[in-house]
Design a protein around this motif. Structure first.
Motif, mmCIF file in Angstrom:
data_model
loop_
_atom_site.group_PDB
_atom_site.id
_atom_site.type_symbol
_atom_site.label_atom_id
_atom_site.label_comp_id
_atom_site.label_asym_id
_atom_site.label_seq_id
_atom_site.Cartn_x
_atom_site.Cartn_y
_atom_site.Cartn_z
ATOM 1 N N THR A 1 20.779 -10.980 67.291
ATOM 2 C CA THR A 1 20.900 -9.549 68.267
ATOM 3 C C THR A 1 22.584 -9.473 68.628
ATOM 4 O O THR A 1 22.169 -9.187 69.749
ATOM 5 C CB THR A 1 19.694 -9.253 69.330
ATOM 6 O OG1 THR A 1 19.469 -10.429 70.151
ATOM 7 C CG2 THR A 1 18.299 -9.012 68.409
ATOM 8 N N ARG B 1 19.490 -3.852 70.113
ATOM 9 C CA ARG B 1 18.360 -5.510 70.261
ATOM 10 C C ARG B 1 17.562 -4.969 70.402
ATOM 11 O O ARG B 1 15.973 -5.448 69.785
ATOM 12 C CB ARG B 1 19.222 -6.067 71.247
ATOM 13 C CG ARG B 1 20.153 -6.959 71.699
ATOM 14 C CD ARG B 1 20.585 -7.242 72.386
ATOM 15 N NE ARG B 1 19.782 -7.461 73.451
ATOM 16 C CZ ARG B 1 19.835 -8.181 74.252
ATOM 17 N NH1 ARG B 1 20.919 -8.254 75.336
ATOM 18 N NH2 ARG B 1 19.342 -9.250 75.014
ATOM 19 N N THR C 1 18.226 -18.301 70.033
ATOM 20 C CA THR C 1 19.044 -17.206 71.351
ATOM 21 C C THR C 1 19.735 -17.439 72.109
ATOM 22 O O THR C 1 19.515 -18.927 72.598
ATOM 23 C CB THR C 1 17.916 -16.131 71.461
ATOM 24 O OG1 THR C 1 18.316 -15.091 72.189
ATOM 25 C CG2 THR C 1 16.722 -16.729 72.127
ATOM 26 N N TYR D 1 19.815 -15.331 74.703
ATOM 27 C CA TYR D 1 20.006 -14.291 75.623
ATOM 28 C C TYR D 1 18.210 -13.996 76.475
ATOM 29 O O TYR D 1 16.826 -14.336 75.408
ATOM 30 C CB TYR D 1 19.405 -12.458 74.859
ATOM 31 C CG TYR D 1 20.272 -12.496 74.399
ATOM 32 C CD1 TYR D 1 21.782 -11.896 75.615
ATOM 33 C CD2 TYR D 1 21.083 -11.893 73.588
ATOM 34 C CE1 TYR D 1 22.694 -11.501 75.161
ATOM 35 C CE2 TYR D 1 22.083 -11.638 71.777
ATOM 36 C CZ TYR D 1 22.938 -11.169 73.221
ATOM 37 O OH TYR D 1 24.258 -10.582 73.208
ATOM 38 N N GLU E 1 14.800 -12.843 75.664
ATOM 39 C CA GLU E 1 14.301 -12.303 74.195
ATOM 40 C C GLU E 1 12.886 -13.133 73.789
ATOM 41 O O GLU E 1 12.352 -13.196 73.806
ATOM 42 C CB GLU E 1 15.269 -11.971 73.651
ATOM 43 C CG GLU E 1 16.278 -11.376 73.479
ATOM 44 C CD GLU E 1 17.118 -11.836 71.735
ATOM 45 O OE1 GLU E 1 17.498 -11.546 71.250
ATOM 46 O OE2 GLU E 1 17.722 -9.681 72.270
#
Lengths: 270, 277
Positions: free
Chosen positions: A169, A177, A199, A201, A204
């Motif tokens: 994403t 996303r 990731t 993030y 997430e």
């Protein structure tokens, strides 16, 4: 038996020039991923996430240690590994001059699928990622989110056992996303696939079954999100990361939102 | 599906992809014709008329008109410049990441290299074939046999020269560097190929270079096809050619050398592609 089995895996790079040195991109990591698991690799840029994916998908040889993916050695049985994995790379690797259909058809042919098989699978996957109405549009005209969806479809094209998602994403707006995550969860439900994801993030990783926190090429901690929060006795993954590594996931950024705005929509290289 | 069929399909889809790119950018084909036109009409036309009176002509006393001489040379020129350069598509794929999509597939690297080379070669071969359209305008009489023989020759030359590019691409990650270096390869190849002047009487130091240059055999083969089919005596044609160990090449020798050259370079390229960093 584990789907991914990593034993003391290392990769060093020689940096040439004035500041010549040996960079340990991945520094002796060991872990295993169970069948059907959604396994997350969480770490800042340059932590060694992509290098690990490159090694597990046979694009890069390790300088130490070993690994098995879907029961096959990543160095000695490259072709067997290649057959069993699907990859969504960090940067777009679509042919933007071809249509969505042509990109998937190309992929299916590379993996030795028959004409009928390809046709059926393309129809099914384009519907799944809601691009069926754009099947014959040239990818050049697609938005960042559409390209990502097409890449997810492509990664699934040849019925892989393991799906690797490298920052799936990155560079997408929050709404897209969210949308991409709906697809990932759908893939898990419908295909019962093992997914290895990287990731940075923090929001997430809550979706993952287990997370490995990686920093400077080393795995700092590995557990379920809930257990990690328990262990460090903090309410958010952000704080877990801070406690585990002693620094924020990106010290030069305040929030994911700010990062979005400063990025090119198609997901830049790092 | 059996393995051979599977890998053939892979090479074919890689080939088809290049053709699709070419077709979607077909205006380039027309633009690509302007260079050969300049060489044929201005350089060729100018040289031919200024040499026509002199007894010691550019064509080594063979009596062959300079325009007839340079026509296959200009086709070769187009192939030399386009074919090596067309391997750029693979460098582009590297730069834009698409090559990773190809390299993670369970496909032998030799199949990938052959498919890519076929694709790159055919775009330059099409470009070279288009030059035949110009023949009537400069007074080169095309016969059916000539065209039927020239077209496969053009494809072979395109493939042989593309294989040079396919070896080179392994060493480049970005387009600018590749384009820069390509000029240091194709310019000397072009000047030493006999495209513009006969190679029979070049200075001694140039001689080995001429004979080692694969483009020399490309030019020679195409020139022989064009001239033989206009009933020019073989002695006159040999005056425009060069000899290796006192043997003048024939079309078949030229073809043989180009085939061997292609096989060797494609093999080297496949070995280079097979390396995992």
């Amino acid at each position: 038996m584990s789907t991914i089995q990593v034993e003391n895996l290392s990769r060093t790079f020689k940096i040439k020039g004035k500041n010549a040195k040996i960079l340990k991109a991945v520094d002796g990591i060991s872990f295993s991923v169970n069948p059907g698991e959604l396994f997350g690799f969480l770490g800042p840029n340059g932590a060694g996430k992509s290098v690990t994916i490159s090694m597990l998908t046979t694009l890069l040889n390790p300088t130490g240690g070993s690994a098995k993916v879907a029961g096959h050695d990543i160095i000695k049985e490259r072709d067997e590994v290649r057959k069993k994995v699907g990859i969504i790379f960090q940067d777009t690797t679509l042919d933007i001059k071809l249509t969505a259909y042509e990109n998937l058809n190309f992929h299916g042919t590379l993996y030795g699928m028959s004409k009928e098989q390809r046709k059926e699978q393309i129809t099914h996957l384009l519907k799944m990622v809601e691009l069926d109405d754009r099947a014959h549009s040239v990818v050049e005209q697609f938005s960042g989110g559409m390209k990502r969806r097409l890449e997810i479809a492509r990664g699934l094209m040849h019925f892989p056992e393991v799906l690797f998602l490298d920052e799936p994403t990155l560079g997408l707006d929050p709404q897209t996303r969210e949308h991409i995550w709906q697809y990932i969860n759908k893939v898990r439900r419908e295909h019962k696939m093992t997914i290895f994801l990287t990731t940075h993030y923090l929001d997430e990783v809550e979706n993952c079954d287990r997370i490995a926190i990686i920093d400077s090429g080393k795995i700092i901690d590995l557990d379920t999100p809930a257990k990690l929060k328990d262990k460090y006795n903090v309410p958010t993954m952000n704080q877990v990361f801070l406690e585990a590594t002693g620094h924020g996931i990106r010290d030069d950024e305040l929030s994911g939102e700010n990062r979005q705005r400063s990025q090119r929509p198609t997901g830049p290289a790092h | 599906m059996n393995t051979v069929k599977k890998y053939t399909n892979v090479a074919l889809i890689l080939w088809k992809r290049d053709l699709l790119h070419y077709w979607r950018n077909r205006i380039r084909a027309l633009v690509g014709l302007t260079m050969p036109m300049l060489w044929l009409f201005i350089f060729g036309g100018g040289m031919a008329s200024s040499l026509s009176g002199s007894s010691q002509s550019m064509t080594n006393g063979s009596g062959v008109d300079y325009i007839q001489f340079i026509f296959p040379g200009v086709i070769a020129m187009s192939l030399i410049f386009n074919a090596i350069f067309s391997a750029l598509s693979t460098v582009k794929d590297k730069e834009f990441g698409f090559l990773k999509e190809i390299l993670v597939a369970p496909v032998p690297r030799s199949t990938i290299v052959i498919g890519r080379a076929l694709g790159a070669a055919s775009t330059s071969a099409i470009q070279g074939t288009l030059i035949l359209i110009l023949a009537p305008f400069i007074g080169v009489h095309l016969t059916l046999t000539m065209v039927v023989l020239l077209i496969p020759m053009i494809w072979l030359v395109a493939f042989a020269l593309t294989s040079i590019g396919m070896v080179m691409v392994s060493f480049f990650d970005n387009q600018e560097a590749f384009q820069y270096v390509v000029n240091f390869v194709n310019m000397p190849m072009f000047f030493l190929s006999g495209a513009l002047f006969p190679l029979g009487q070049v200075p001694a130091w140039m001689n080995p270079l001429v004979k080692l240059n694969p483009a020399s055999y490309a030019v020679d083969g195409m020139r022989r096809i064009v001239l033989i089919n206009q009933d020019i005596p073989i002695d006159a044609i040999n005056k425009l050619s060069f000899s290796v160990f006192n043997i003048y090449p024939t079309v078949l020798i030229d073809i043989g050398i180009l085939v061997i050259f292609s096989v060797v370079l494609i093999t080297i390229s496949a070995i280079l592609f097979n390396r995992v960093p």
